[in-house]
Design a protein around this motif. Structure first.
Motif, PDB file in Angstrom:
ATOM      1  N   ALA A 121     -12.863  20.791 -55.289  1.00  0.00           N
ATOM      2  CA  ALA A 121     -13.838  20.584 -54.214  1.00  0.00           C
ATOM      3  C   ALA A 121     -14.908  21.674 -54.229  1.00  0.00           C
ATOM      4  O   ALA A 121     -16.087  21.400 -53.985  1.00  0.00           O
ATOM      5  N   ALA A 122     -14.518  22.894 -54.544  1.00  0.00           N
ATOM      6  CA  ALA A 122     -15.490  23.994 -54.619  1.00  0.00           C
ATOM      7  C   ALA A 122     -16.456  23.790 -55.785  1.00  0.00           C
ATOM      8  O   ALA A 122     -17.657  24.045 -55.661  1.00  0.00           O
ATOM      9  N   LEU A 123     -15.935  23.319 -56.900  1.00  0.00           N
ATOM     10  CA  LEU A 123     -16.759  23.174 -58.105  1.00  0.00           C
ATOM     11  C   LEU A 123     -17.813  22.070 -58.002  1.00  0.00           C
ATOM     12  O   LEU A 123     -18.794  22.099 -58.748  1.00  0.00           O
ATOM     13  N   VAL A 124     -17.658  21.107 -57.101  1.00  0.00           N
ATOM     14  CA  VAL A 124     -18.671  20.065 -56.951  1.00  0.00           C
ATOM     15  C   VAL A 124     -19.735  20.417 -55.908  1.00  0.00           C
ATOM     16  O   VAL A 124     -20.690  19.670 -55.732  1.00  0.00           O
ATOM     17  N   ARG A 125     -19.580  21.561 -55.271  1.00  0.00           N
ATOM     18  CA  ARG A 125     -20.582  22.021 -54.309  1.00  0.00           C
ATOM     19  C   ARG A 125     -21.800  22.584 -55.062  1.00  0.00           C
ATOM     20  O   ARG A 125     -21.655  23.060 -56.182  1.00  0.00           O
ATOM     21  N   PRO A 126     -22.965  22.575 -54.447  1.00  0.00           N
ATOM     22  CA  PRO A 126     -24.132  23.156 -55.125  1.00  0.00           C
ATOM     23  C   PRO A 126     -23.909  24.620 -55.533  1.00  0.00           C
ATOM     24  O   PRO A 126     -24.347  25.047 -56.601  1.00  0.00           O
ATOM     25  N   ILE A 130     -15.999  29.073 -54.005  1.00  0.00           N
ATOM     26  CA  ILE A 130     -14.963  29.031 -52.978  1.00  0.00           C
ATOM     27  C   ILE A 130     -15.418  29.831 -51.745  1.00  0.00           C
ATOM     28  O   ILE A 130     -14.883  29.670 -50.654  1.00  0.00           O
ATOM     29  N   LEU A 131     -16.424  30.675 -51.940  1.00  0.00           N
ATOM     30  CA  LEU A 131     -16.829  31.612 -50.891  1.00  0.00           C
ATOM     31  C   LEU A 131     -17.513  30.948 -49.699  1.00  0.00           C
ATOM     32  O   LEU A 131     -17.516  31.500 -48.612  1.00  0.00           O
ATOM     33  N   MET A 178      -7.678  32.040 -51.765  1.00  0.00           N
ATOM     34  CA  MET A 178      -8.408  31.919 -53.027  1.00  0.00           C
ATOM     35  C   MET A 178      -9.689  32.752 -53.024  1.00  0.00           C
ATOM     36  O   MET A 178     -10.104  33.256 -54.071  1.00  0.00           O
ATOM     37  N   ARG A 179     -10.304  32.929 -51.871  1.00  0.00           N
ATOM     38  CA  ARG A 179     -11.539  33.723 -51.785  1.00  0.00           C
ATOM     39  C   ARG A 179     -11.328  35.155 -52.254  1.00  0.00           C
ATOM     40  O   ARG A 179     -12.229  35.754 -52.832  1.00  0.00           O
ATOM     41  N   SER A 180     -10.140  35.695 -52.024  1.00  0.00           N
ATOM     42  CA  SER A 180      -9.882  37.090 -52.399  1.00  0.00           C
ATOM     43  C   SER A 180      -9.944  37.310 -53.910  1.00  0.00           C
ATOM     44  O   SER A 180     -10.121  38.433 -54.361  1.00  0.00           O
ATOM     45  N   GLU A 181      -9.801  36.228 -54.675  1.00  0.00           N
ATOM     46  CA  GLU A 181      -9.852  36.325 -56.142  1.00  0.00           C
ATOM     47  C   GLU A 181     -10.920  35.395 -56.721  1.00  0.00           C
ATOM     48  O   GLU A 181     -10.797  34.935 -57.860  1.00  0.00           O
ATOM     49  N   ALA A 182     -11.980  35.161 -55.959  1.00  0.00           N
ATOM     50  CA  ALA A 182     -13.011  34.195 -56.358  1.00  0.00           C
ATOM     51  C   ALA A 182     -13.522  34.417 -57.776  1.00  0.00           C
ATOM     52  O   ALA A 182     -13.632  33.477 -58.568  1.00  0.00           O
ATOM     53  N   GLU A 183     -13.830  35.637 -58.108  1.00  0.00           N
ATOM     54  CA  GLU A 183     -14.370  35.920 -59.447  1.00  0.00           C
ATOM     55  C   GLU A 183     -13.318  35.684 -60.534  1.00  0.00           C
ATOM     56  O   GLU A 183     -13.583  35.014 -61.533  1.00  0.00           O
ATOM     57  N   ALA A 184     -12.115  36.186 -60.334  1.00  0.00           N
ATOM     58  CA  ALA A 184     -11.051  36.065 -61.342  1.00  0.00           C
ATOM     59  C   ALA A 184     -10.671  34.616 -61.610  1.00  0.00           C
ATOM     60  O   ALA A 184     -10.288  34.272 -62.729  1.00  0.00           O
ATOM     61  N   ILE A 185     -10.769  33.761 -60.592  1.00  0.00           N
ATOM     62  CA  ILE A 185     -10.386  32.358 -60.784  1.00  0.00           C
ATOM     63  C   ILE A 185     -11.575  31.472 -61.115  1.00  0.00           C
ATOM     64  O   ILE A 185     -11.449  30.247 -61.169  1.00  0.00           O
ATOM     65  N   LEU A 187     -14.417  30.963 -59.405  1.00  0.00           N
ATOM     66  CA  LEU A 187     -14.978  30.211 -58.293  1.00  0.00           C
ATOM     67  C   LEU A 187     -15.914  31.042 -57.420  1.00  0.00           C
ATOM     68  O   LEU A 187     -16.097  30.749 -56.244  1.00  0.00           O
ATOM     69  N   LYS A 188     -16.518  32.080 -57.999  1.00  0.00           N
ATOM     70  CA  LYS A 188     -17.519  32.838 -57.257  1.00  0.00           C
ATOM     71  C   LYS A 188     -18.809  32.034 -57.202  1.00  0.00           C
ATOM     72  O   LYS A 188     -19.584  32.139 -56.274  1.00  0.00           O
ATOM     73  N   GLY A 189     -19.010  31.214 -58.230  1.00  0.00           N
ATOM     74  CA  GLY A 189     -20.201  30.355 -58.280  1.00  0.00           C
ATOM     75  C   GLY A 189     -21.467  31.161 -58.398  1.00  0.00           C
ATOM     76  O   GLY A 189     -21.488  32.238 -58.991  1.00  0.00           O
TER      77      GLY A 189
END
Length: 191
Positions: A121-126, A130-131, A178-185, A187-189
């Motif tokens: 769901a995060a990856l289909v956002r503009p 995840i942030l 998941m936000r706490s590891e946004a970059e590592a996973i 999903l920082k976008g």
């Protein structure tokens, strides 16, 4: 003799047994969410974290024997039985008959599938992040059974019931973890 596995030793195992970046990111996401739930419940964050990190340890090498090879891998690494049982229980009703009984086990069972749905769901956002994803974006995607079809919603619902947590709260807590590891996973976008 079994001892509590360290996070560093667990990460080495993950790197050895899970060569794909996608599986490593999933493992890190589950670890982050497990740690979040442990803190929230006043539980052993280190234990919950390493169990989450190692939960799919046998998935890539032995996909047809998922959750059946994990015990020998983890025993060889000196893991205590309680930790091993928790890892195996996440496959309850899917690939094992080990029912999740402890709060840790029920949480892992529930959020393993949910982290995949939240990530998709995060990856289909503009923002591809995840942030900035609200719970309602995930619940909207939840209703579309074709979206992230691999995320078994019935497992998530069963787990939420076992934990006594309402679905929106569960999704919100999973996002926070998941936000706490946004970059590592990954999903920082673009935020």
């Amino acid at each position: 003799m079994s001892s509590k596995p360290s996070r560093a030793a667990t990460w080495e195992l993950v790197q050895e047994y899970l060569p794909s970046e996608q599986m490593r990111k999933h493992s890190l996401a589950v670890e982050a969410v497990m740690r979040y739930f442990a803190r929230k419940a006043g539980e052993d964050e280190e234990m919950w974290g390493v169990v989450g990190l190692a939960h799919d340890i046998d998935y890539e090498r032995y996909p047809e024997e998922h959750c059946h090879r994990a015990p020998e891998i983890l025993k060889q690494a000196g893991w205590p039985e309680e930790y091993i049982r928790a890892v195996v229980s996440h496959g309850w009703g899917i690939c094992t008959d080990v029912e999740p009984l402890s709060r840790l086990e029920k949480t892992l069972y529930t959020i393993d599938e949910l982290t995949g749905l939240v990530a998709a769901a995060a990856l289909v956002r503009p923002s591809k992040s995840i942030l900035d994803i609200p719970v309602k974006s995930v619940t909207k995607k939840w209703k579309d059974k074709a979206f992230a079809a691999g995320a078994d919603r019935s497992v998530i619902e069963k787990g939420a019931t076992m934990l006594g947590i309402e679905l929106n709260e569960l999704i919100g807590d999973t996002i926070e973890g998941m936000r706490s590891e946004a970059e590592a996973i990954g999903l920082k976008g673009n935020l």
